[in-house]
Design an enzyme around this catalytic site. Sequence first.
Site, PDB file in Angstrom:
ATOM      1  N   HIS A 128       0.852  26.666   2.055  1.00  0.00           N
ATOM      2  CA  HIS A 128      -0.407  26.652   1.290  1.00  0.00           C
ATOM      3  C   HIS A 128      -0.967  25.264   1.017  1.00  0.00           C
ATOM      4  CE1 HIS A 128      -2.965  28.891  -1.966  1.00  0.00           C
ATOM      5  NE2 HIS A 128      -3.613  28.717  -0.814  1.00  0.00           N
ATOM      6  N   CYS A 173      -1.788  27.085  -7.284  1.00  0.00           N
ATOM      7  CA  CYS A 173      -0.869  26.947  -6.140  1.00  0.00           C
ATOM      8  C   CYS A 173      -0.999  25.654  -5.337  1.00  0.00           C
ATOM      9  CB  CYS A 173      -1.046  28.134  -5.196  1.00  0.00           C
ATOM     10  SG  CYS A 173      -1.062  29.747  -5.998  1.00  0.00           S
TER      11      CYS A 173
END
Length: 593
Positions: free
Chosen positions: A131, A75
């Site tokens: 993120h 991610c």
Amino acid sequence: MPYVIHRLQFWTSITLISVVMGYPSRSSNVVFIMVDDMGWNDVSFHGSDQILTPNIDTLAYHGVILQHYYSEAICTPARTALLTGKYPMRLGMHGTPLFNSEDRGIPLTERLLPSYMKELGYSTHLVGKWHVGMSRKEYYPTSRGYDTHYGMRGGFIDYYTYNKVETWPDGRILFGLDLYDNDIPQDEEERYIVDALTDRAVKIINRHNTSVPLFLHVTHNAPHAGNTGGILQPPLHTTVKHRHIANSNRRLYAEIVTQIDRSVGRIVRALAEKDILDDTIIIFASDNGSPTVGANNNWGVNLPFRGLKETPWEGAVRVPAFIWHSSFRPRVWDGLMHVTDWLPTLTAAAGGRLITEIDGVNQWDSIIQDGISKRTEVLITVEDSDRNTYAAYRAGDYKIVVGNVTGLSNNYYGADLLINKEKAPEYFPSLRSCDIARIFEYMGLYLDIDEVKAMRAAATIRQEEPIRDSTPCLPSLTRGCLFNVRRDPSESRDLWQRANKIAVLLTSRLRGLWAMQRRRGPLNIQIEADPANFDYRWTAWLSNQSNISNAILPDSNSRARNYTSRNKTIANSINCDGTTGIRNFLCILKSVF
């Protein structure tokens, strides 16, 4: 309305328009849809009828499918690469993704994609997952170029409570809400998260001032697993379908993917109703491959590729992706492309020009003209941790994997999940009846069944190499693995000894890239981040007066828990004399050749 309709008249019209207007216009709107942990085999335009994605597929068949598109293996690095146009290893953002309680983020010295778009006159919005930094407000999306952000700041959340449960290496558990409308916590939210994000995207489109172009970045947390108490969380407001799928967990996963497909349909419908669809560039891509098994698994499938998320194999990094505009000639593009390419490509599409040095290359002309890729090589992934040290690199048709992959998911996963206990639904009727097909028919864009079959066949992975090693190659400290991934996309035939000159050449280039990495400091998770300190909400806990480390070294004034004793320092070159104490397999390989 008949289903099989030739496009000759439509494309003749488009050609005439393109001569006058150019294609697309330099102020085209941009909608970038990124999904989370979706495997190659989880969209039906790649050839599988098990999970039908008719809206996604219809958009893909009218656009340019990116057959050799690489993202990062996990991610945080994937999002860093997208937003900066740089390999994450240059910024200390490679490897392990961010904890919510970690003081690290994309260095504030970096300018991000939305900032470039904003400078070109775009209204910029992020809906969904961030993120890439949340310990300080300076790391927030609205501090990095987005006008608004609705969504989560960390890695993943529960689909219904919007909480993130974080487990530290020592077993400590932190938990709290991670869903915000800019700075306002969404304590009263009750919608399924995919629907909540889609509703906000549609709202932004409906309220958009069309006198300026729109950059809408939609980053779903789905189909990423939720917290351990609810890893698979399909919509509750419908009965579970996909009864043809034998594996129950795969069925639940399919429900989530179906909801994402509906979301794409709703977003396209909103663009059409706003009368801006015909001049909107739409990108769809996954951030990395699926974790079929193991920690945070979601039962997605990357086959026929090898490996899973957070590995150097194709299953982690070669992901579904396409780009659409109403003026594009539909095709499957075989050019090599990397997630870093989006920043210069979209900037060029918007009429801008980059003068800064980045790893991404401008693919705009190559894509719209069906030309040769401007990229000849790609650093696929780098990991330099106490547990593993490995890297993967591709040049032309060849890919090497070197280092220590012990304990990773190095095999092939999910064949049992693809078993159907009864006949799957008919594919072509699902295309004809989906939302996007109806919208396109109104625009004069019709699916031709023969064209669809041809594109689907071209987008289906073919294994041309007939010979497979009895045991899949694993790199060691004295040799790596070499594959021709165009002929052998499943990475099943090792060529390290058979094509040693190519192995030497690629390893030499990889050694140079490895030397450029900015090594991460110790894991800097801080107890001050505990949501219990903020009414059980994840939020920034460091002020702008605190020393900002540019995501590498820990703040010496904070009570951080450093879960490593290894002294990693920022290094610009590899020391092969062993004076740095860094395990460097590339130096060992250098002595072998």
